[in-house]
Design an enzyme around this catalytic site. Structure first.
Site, PDB file in Angstrom:
ATOM      1  N   ASN A  90       1.793   2.623 -10.560  1.00  0.00           N
ATOM      2  CA  ASN A  90       1.127   3.281  -9.433  1.00  0.00           C
ATOM      3  C   ASN A  90      -0.220   3.897  -9.820  1.00  0.00           C
ATOM      4  O   ASN A  90      -1.252   3.502  -9.305  1.00  0.00           O
ATOM      5  CB  ASN A  90       2.028   4.364  -8.845  1.00  0.00           C
ATOM      6  CG  ASN A  90       2.962   3.828  -7.793  1.00  0.00           C
ATOM      7  OD1 ASN A  90       2.931   2.651  -7.463  1.00  0.00           O
ATOM      8  ND2 ASN A  90       3.816   4.689  -7.263  1.00  0.00           N
ATOM      9  N   ASP A 124      11.772   4.496  -4.403  1.00  0.00           N
ATOM     10  CA  ASP A 124      10.591   3.989  -5.114  1.00  0.00           C
ATOM     11  C   ASP A 124      10.571   4.424  -6.581  1.00  0.00           C
ATOM     12  O   ASP A 124      10.139   3.660  -7.450  1.00  0.00           O
ATOM     13  CB  ASP A 124       9.322   4.470  -4.417  1.00  0.00           C
ATOM     14  CG  ASP A 124       9.044   3.688  -3.139  1.00  0.00           C
ATOM     15  OD1 ASP A 124       9.567   2.564  -3.003  1.00  0.00           O
ATOM     16  OD2 ASP A 124       8.315   4.200  -2.273  1.00  0.00           O
ATOM     17  N   ALA A 176       0.344   5.932  -2.573  1.00  0.00           N
ATOM     18  CA  ALA A 176       1.184   7.007  -3.086  1.00  0.00           C
ATOM     19  C   ALA A 176       0.352   8.282  -3.268  1.00  0.00           C
ATOM     20  O   ALA A 176      -0.265   8.774  -2.332  1.00  0.00           O
ATOM     21  CB  ALA A 176       1.859   6.559  -4.384  1.00  0.00           C
ATOM     22  N   TYR A 177       0.320   8.827  -4.480  1.00  0.00           N
ATOM     23  CA  TYR A 177      -0.404  10.070  -4.753  1.00  0.00           C
ATOM     24  C   TYR A 177      -1.874   9.937  -4.359  1.00  0.00           C
ATOM     25  O   TYR A 177      -2.488  10.860  -3.806  1.00  0.00           O
ATOM     26  CB  TYR A 177      -0.269  10.388  -6.237  1.00  0.00           C
ATOM     27  CG  TYR A 177      -0.620  11.801  -6.646  1.00  0.00           C
ATOM     28  CD1 TYR A 177      -1.066  12.744  -5.724  1.00  0.00           C
ATOM     29  CD2 TYR A 177      -0.480  12.197  -7.970  1.00  0.00           C
ATOM     30  CE1 TYR A 177      -1.378  14.025  -6.116  1.00  0.00           C
ATOM     31  CE2 TYR A 177      -0.779  13.480  -8.371  1.00  0.00           C
ATOM     32  CZ  TYR A 177      -1.236  14.395  -7.440  1.00  0.00           C
ATOM     33  OH  TYR A 177      -1.545  15.659  -7.833  1.00  0.00           O
ATOM     34  N   ASN A 178      -2.449   8.769  -4.618  1.00  0.00           N
ATOM     35  CA  ASN A 178      -3.855   8.528  -4.291  1.00  0.00           C
ATOM     36  C   ASN A 178      -4.155   8.779  -2.820  1.00  0.00           C
ATOM     37  O   ASN A 178      -5.142   9.434  -2.467  1.00  0.00           O
ATOM     38  CB  ASN A 178      -4.209   7.090  -4.675  1.00  0.00           C
ATOM     39  CG  ASN A 178      -5.590   6.677  -4.212  1.00  0.00           C
ATOM     40  OD1 ASN A 178      -6.598   7.121  -4.730  1.00  0.00           O
ATOM     41  ND2 ASN A 178      -5.636   5.800  -3.214  1.00  0.00           N
ATOM     42  N   TYR A 179      -3.326   8.254  -1.949  1.00  0.00           N
ATOM     43  CA  TYR A 179      -3.552   8.396  -0.498  1.00  0.00           C
ATOM     44  C   TYR A 179      -3.354   9.845  -0.064  1.00  0.00           C
ATOM     45  O   TYR A 179      -4.087  10.354   0.794  1.00  0.00           O
ATOM     46  CB  TYR A 179      -2.606   7.470   0.257  1.00  0.00           C
ATOM     47  CG  TYR A 179      -2.929   7.302   1.724  1.00  0.00           C
ATOM     48  CD1 TYR A 179      -4.233   7.146   2.162  1.00  0.00           C
ATOM     49  CD2 TYR A 179      -1.912   7.283   2.675  1.00  0.00           C
ATOM     50  CE1 TYR A 179      -4.526   6.988   3.504  1.00  0.00           C
ATOM     51  CE2 TYR A 179      -2.192   7.118   4.017  1.00  0.00           C
ATOM     52  CZ  TYR A 179      -3.497   6.974   4.430  1.00  0.00           C
ATOM     53  OH  TYR A 179      -3.781   6.816   5.765  1.00  0.00           O
TER      54      TYR A 179
END
Length: 253
Positions: free
Chosen positions: A113, A43, A155-158
């Protein structure tokens, strides 16, 4: 008619080996001459390829030679031309980050992202948040905060317990990391048209850095984030394995 393909590979041995095999089999033109760009890697490499080729008209088809591969298709040497012909297109818009440092210098970067703010030192960051110029949170004490696109919401958010957003949704996720005050504040869903401004409070004592898809800016005092609807990225996926399906699967795994 066969498509002209430009293969762009990451640095790993696996990606470089795939580059050699596929180039010999399908040919390899420059990205400027390609009908389709095929990114070989994970990714992170896919994000770099999208940024590097955003001024070109060719869509990008990823083949996973990395670890997670959320934005990638399964790697296979056979039938690539047929897969490209049948692929479905997802169009996404990045975020624009304008970061101002304590010395007054300014950096502009795009993020597919998310744009994140993170504490630089041992003390928690103190941030204020304005939406379209209106103060919405006078003080957020946290390890950091981020604004994520639907494509980046897994990504980082989740990982920071933010929501997964459907592809095509006209919303952004504003998520805090380890919020201390307000206690356990998880964030908000915002319209895609909003401009989010973070001001760093007590910047000398509590330094903060900002990051847009790996482009880091240290010692920021203000960061503005907004969607960039005039910039779009076309990503190709095998039928039935597009971003929408992957986002749904992620929520039931």
């Amino acid at each position: 008619m066969d498509r002209r393909i430009a293969f762009v590979a990451g640095r790993s041995d696996v990606a470089q080996q795939a580059l050699g095999v596929l180039s010999r089999r399908y040919g390899n033109v420059t990205v400027e001459k390609a009908d389709t760009i095929v990114a070989l890697g994970g990714d992170g490499h896919m994000l770099r390829t999208l940024h590097d080729t955003q001024a070109l008209n060719a869509p990008v088809y990823g083949m996973n030679c990395g670890t997670i591969g959320f934005l990638m298709n399964e790697y296979a040497e056979d039938g690539l031309q047929e897969r490209l012909a049948a692929a479905e297109t997802e169009t996404i818009n990045p975020l624009s980050m304008v970061a101002t440092r304590a010395d007054g210098s300014v950096e502009n970067h795009l993020a597919i992202n998310e744009v994140s703010l993170l504490r630089q030192g041992p003390q928690a960051a103190k941030l204020s948040i304005r939406l379209d110029g209106r103060m919405r949170m006078a003080e957020l004490v946290c390890d950091g905060a981020l604004v994520a696109t639907p494509a980046g919401s897994t990504a980082y958010n989740y990982s920071a317990h933010g929501p997964i957003l459907p592809i095509g949704a006209d919303v952004l996720a504003l998520t805090a990391m380890a919020a201390f005050r307000p206690r356990r504040w998880r964030g908000a869903l915002l319209p895609k048209t909003v401009t989010v401004r973070f001001d760093v409070l007590e910047a000398d004592k509590r330094p903060v850095m900002s990051d847009a898809d790996g482009h880091s800016v240290r010692d920021v005092v203000t960061v503005e984030v907004r969607s960039a609807p005039d910039i779009s990225h076309a990503i190709l996926f095998d039928p039935g394995h597009g971003l929408q399906e992957r986002l749904i699967q992620e929520q039931f795994t």
